[in-house]
Every structure is written in C-alpha cells, then in structure tokens.
Design a protein around this motif. Structure first.
Motif, short mmCIF file in Angstrom:
data_model
loop_
_atom_site.label_atom_id
_atom_site.label_comp_id
_atom_site.label_asym_id
_atom_site.label_seq_id
_atom_site.Cartn_x
_atom_site.Cartn_y
_atom_site.Cartn_z
N LYS A 1 20.81 2.54 -5.16
CA LYS A 1 19.51 3.23 -5.29
C LYS A 1 18.34 2.37 -4.86
N SER A 2 18.60 1.10 -4.59
CA SER A 2 17.57 0.26 -4.00
C SER A 2 17.66 0.31 -2.47
N GLU A 3 18.82 -0.03 -1.95
CA GLU A 3 19.03 -0.04 -0.49
C GLU A 3 19.59 1.31 -0.05
N LYS B 1 0.84 -1.21 0.00
CA LYS B 1 0.00 0.00 0.00
C LYS B 1 0.86 1.25 0.00
N HIS B 2 1.89 1.22 0.83
CA HIS B 2 2.78 2.37 0.94
C HIS B 2 3.37 2.75 -0.43
N TYR B 3 3.79 1.73 -1.18
CA TYR B 3 4.43 1.97 -2.49
C TYR B 3 3.50 1.68 -3.67
N ALA B 4 2.18 1.80 -3.46
CA ALA B 4 1.21 1.42 -4.50
C ALA B 4 1.51 2.09 -5.85
N GLU B 5 2.00 3.33 -5.82
CA GLU B 5 2.21 4.01 -7.10
C GLU B 5 3.41 3.48 -7.88
N LEU B 6 4.20 2.60 -7.25
CA LEU B 6 5.35 2.00 -7.95
C LEU B 6 5.05 0.57 -8.41
N ASN C 1 8.95 -5.93 -6.97
CA ASN C 1 9.02 -7.12 -6.11
C ASN C 1 10.29 -7.14 -5.26
N ASP C 2 11.39 -6.71 -5.86
CA ASP C 2 12.64 -6.62 -5.09
C ASP C 2 12.49 -5.60 -3.96
N LEU C 3 11.78 -4.52 -4.24
CA LEU C 3 11.56 -3.48 -3.23
C LEU C 3 10.76 -4.06 -2.04
N LEU C 4 9.74 -4.85 -2.35
CA LEU C 4 8.93 -5.45 -1.28
C LEU C 4 9.78 -6.43 -0.46
N THR C 5 10.59 -7.23 -1.13
CA THR C 5 11.43 -8.21 -0.43
C THR C 5 12.42 -7.50 0.49
N ASP D 1 3.87 -0.89 -10.89
CA ASP D 1 4.20 -1.36 -12.25
C ASP D 1 5.69 -1.23 -12.58
N LYS D 2 6.51 -0.87 -11.60
CA LYS D 2 7.96 -0.74 -11.85
C LYS D 2 8.61 -2.12 -11.85
N PRO D 3 9.65 -2.29 -12.65
CA PRO D 3 10.31 -3.61 -12.71
C PRO D 3 10.95 -4.01 -11.38
N PHE D 4 11.30 -3.03 -10.54
CA PHE D 4 11.97 -3.35 -9.28
C PHE D 4 10.99 -3.53 -8.12
#
Ligand code: IDP
Length: 138
Positions: free
Chosen positions: A110-112, A48-53, A60-64, A55-58
């Motif tokens: 830019k991920s972590e 929910k927090h990142y709902a606007e992202l 699922n990695d962001l959620l993990t 459709d981004k390719p990253f």
C-alpha cells in the motif's frame, strides 16, 4: 463530460520497466494520453502534491519513495476521465484492489502501489497546475 486527469507512474513502476505496459492500458481502455514527460521529482513538489497527508505517520517514507528515482507524469483525457482512471487504477492497497486493476496487478504494497491518479476533478485541476506548470501562463 470531457475531463482530463493527472496520472503518475511512481518510481517502483519505472524501476521495474513497466512504463510502456502501463501506458498501453490507458489507451486500451479508450482513454487518450497527452503531455507526457519523465522527470526526477523535487522533494518540494512532492510535499505540495501530498500536502493533505503531511500529518500521517508514513509521510516521510512517502516522500523518500516518491523522490528515489524518475517518474512518468501524464495527462489522460476522456469522458469522465477522473472516475474512469481511478477505476482502472484501483484503491490504494493493491491487496484490496479489484481484480485486474493496475494496482492489483502491479502494486507491491500500500506504500509502493506503482501509480498515482487524481481522486477528484478538483484534485486533478490542482495537481495538473503543480506538475505541468508550463501549460499555464501564470
Ligand atoms: P491514493 O494514492 O489511493 O489516492 P492516498 O490516501 O492519497 O491514496 O495516499 C497517497 C499515497 O500514500 C498512496 O498512493 C501510497 O503510496 C501512500 N500511502 C497511503 N496510505 C499508506 C499507508 O498506510 N502506508 C504507507 N503508504 C501509504
């Protein structure tokens, strides 16, 4: 204007024992910390927090990444807090972030990138309701 905004020390920050150090930076910059807690975030909340992202390719990695361990969530109060906190935190990619911003000092990539901060007054209102439900009656 007096504002409050939401900040999260992401799992890489907690894992590397940076919590106290990062909190101190807000106080040093004349911002006030309130309503602080440590929690293990649920996947559904982070979605929910990142709902606007979504459709981004990253995504699922962001959620993990965001759910792999505890985070520290807190409110920061102060004059123009939303903008001032974003300036203190720096842009998404630590390599592109201004010198001495928290992401440039502590972000891994830019991920972590160690810290989340709401990007607007409206985002702050939305995110505070998500992460601090207990502050609201409904
Ligand atoms: P922000 O956190 O600076 O506001 P957003 O674009 O809202 O940036 O992205 C949210 C989070 O998603 C980032 O803080 C970072 O953890 C991750 N992220 C953003 N862009 C990328 C990317 O290109 N690759 C991997 N992860 C990313």
């Amino acid at each position: 204007m007096e504002e409050r905004t939401l900040v999260i020390i992401k799992p890489d920050g907690v894992e590397r024992n940076l919590t106290g150090h990062l909190l101190k930076e807000f106080e040093r910059n004349d911002l006030r910390i309130s309503h602080l807690k440590t929690m293990q975030p649920e996947m559904a909340l982070v979605r929910k927090h990142y709902a606007e992202l979504a459709d981004k390719p990253f995504f699922n990695d962001l959620l993990t990444y965001f759910t792999r361990g505890p985070v520290v969530v807190f409110l920061v109060d102060g004059r123009n807090a939303v903008k001032r906190v974003r300036e203190l935190v720096g842009v998404t990619d630590p390599k592109a972030a201004r010198l001495n911003t928290l992401r440039s000092l502590y972000g891994i990539d830019k991920s972590e990138n160690t810290i989340h901060a709401s990007d607007s007054f409206e985002s702050a209102e939305r995110e505070i309701k998500l992460w601090f439900k207990e502050l609201f009656n409904n």
